[in-house]
Design a protein around this motif. Sequence first.
Motif, mmCIF file in Angstrom:
data_model
loop_
_atom_site.group_PDB
_atom_site.id
_atom_site.type_symbol
_atom_site.label_atom_id
_atom_site.label_comp_id
_atom_site.label_asym_id
_atom_site.label_seq_id
_atom_site.Cartn_x
_atom_site.Cartn_y
_atom_site.Cartn_z
ATOM 1 N N LEU A 36 4.559 -49.243 15.256
ATOM 2 C CA LEU A 36 5.182 -49.537 13.987
ATOM 3 C C LEU A 36 4.964 -48.637 13.075
ATOM 4 C CD1 LEU A 36 3.606 -53.102 13.625
ATOM 5 C CD2 LEU A 36 5.858 -52.585 13.927
ATOM 6 N N ALA A 37 4.141 -47.438 13.131
ATOM 7 C CA ALA A 37 3.836 -46.432 12.057
ATOM 8 C C ALA A 37 4.906 -45.452 12.613
ATOM 9 C CB ALA A 37 2.434 -45.896 12.147
ATOM 10 N N GLU A 38 5.018 -45.227 13.983
ATOM 11 C CA GLU A 38 6.038 -44.074 14.591
ATOM 12 C C GLU A 38 7.381 -44.159 14.185
ATOM 13 O OE1 GLU A 38 6.359 -40.521 17.000
ATOM 14 O OE2 GLU A 38 4.569 -41.395 16.093
ATOM 15 N N PHE A 39 7.777 -45.464 14.428
ATOM 16 C CA PHE A 39 9.173 -45.709 14.386
ATOM 17 C C PHE A 39 9.653 -46.442 13.223
ATOM 18 C CE2 PHE A 39 7.842 -45.292 18.986
ATOM 19 C CZ PHE A 39 8.701 -44.530 19.214
ATOM 20 N N ASP A 40 10.811 -46.216 12.581
ATOM 21 C CA ASP A 40 11.300 -46.810 11.331
ATOM 22 C C ASP A 40 12.032 -48.160 11.726
ATOM 23 O OD1 ASP A 40 11.583 -47.282 8.795
ATOM 24 O OD2 ASP A 40 13.412 -45.858 8.466
ATOM 25 N N VAL A 41 11.387 -49.397 12.106
ATOM 26 C CA VAL A 41 11.639 -50.414 12.479
ATOM 27 C C VAL A 41 10.668 -51.457 11.902
ATOM 28 C CG1 VAL A 41 13.154 -49.868 14.210
ATOM 29 C CG2 VAL A 41 10.780 -50.594 14.788
ATOM 30 N N GLY A 42 11.501 -52.683 11.695
ATOM 31 C CA GLY A 42 10.293 -53.863 11.291
ATOM 32 C C GLY A 42 9.511 -54.516 12.198
#
Length: 425
Positions: A36-42
């Motif tokens: 969740l911190a690595e990829f810009d998705v909800g």
Amino acid sequence: MALNDNDRSIAGFTMAGHALVHWFETSIPIFLVVWLAEFDVGVALFGLIVALGYAPFGLGALPGGILADRYGTKRLILCCLAGMSAAFLVLSLATSIYAIAVGLVLWGVAASIYHPAGLALISTGVDERGTVFAWHGIAGNAGIALGPFVAATLLIFLEWQLVAALLAVPGFLAVVYGLTASFDPTAAVEDGVDAGPDEALSLSELVSNSRALFASAFAIIFVIVTFEGLYYRGMLTYLPEILHDLEAVAGLAIPEGLEGIDPGHYIYVGLLVVGMAGQYAGGKLTDRVEPARGMTVIFAVLAVLALAFVPVTGMGLLAITVLCGVFGFFLFAIQPFYQNAVAVYTPADSRGLSYGYTYLGEFGLGSASIAIGGFVLGGFSLAAFFALIAGFGLAGMVLSAALLAGLDRFVDSDRPVDADANADD
């Protein structure tokens, strides 16, 4: 009574397999925090992606059992171990959420094979089934606790891609061990009974046996187990992320040199360790308490605990830690009761099929709460998420109470219960 050589060999092989299935399974929520911190998705989208990985874990249980009958249990378990390990290597190479989705789906498909194949191997190959089932359960709980502990600890020092690759190593070692293990997979079967490969159910037999099962009390058991799966999967998937974001946990002072430690991860691991005691206590109580009565009480406790999470989060770190410990105890204490319920409410000649459907409900349909929970966490409040989880517990409580109230209509009191069928997750 001491185990013979064949029993010990099967015990070692299945304990390794059971521990590793849950080693991989419970490490995934730890990675979710990093992803969740690595990829810009909800969180909603990632919840759907993780659900895609967990769903085959349960949905494949029924065909996994049929394939084990057709090709042999040892061969299927080896494929399971190799497939899970390879899936984590895929995860270690992932550079997008789509690659993560592929790795998780591959893991789920491979992992789905274990429970029907492993329990079938013990039931046909082991003379002292009760003893081996007990050690089998202990190994599974050890994997449940060690997977997130090792993942969380390695993530302090290493990149998540390397951690995923390292977690795959024990799986490959278990494959090597399994290839060298020698045992008779049908040693406990009576003479004249063919329990070897090529004895899979025909389609017509599968349909007729399934129809008979779902025309009985097992239909209610299946729905109860599904609600338990919805509760279990939703809570264990998102609790590391929830604990990570709590002010009382995130604001904890970390000694110099250990700044990478996430206290929430270790609270989560502690919860799983306490769960080992809960499962042991639940197993002992199944000899004294009717399964429907036990499930009614524990579901009620689980519903209350879910609702208690929001007010307790404002009471400080100690209160949060105690609540998580109590929650872990009862979350795993319920498992022996529903496993025993399957044995009580189903005939012995369809027990394997019954457990196949049980894991379909627990791990397959239950994984829907990952997608639903991600949507609720992403669009609504934390209180709404815990209210959703509590609703699953209340539904299980009501159905268990209904089963208890209709006991005389659903159970043939003259049919003995096979205690050895009381296997664990």
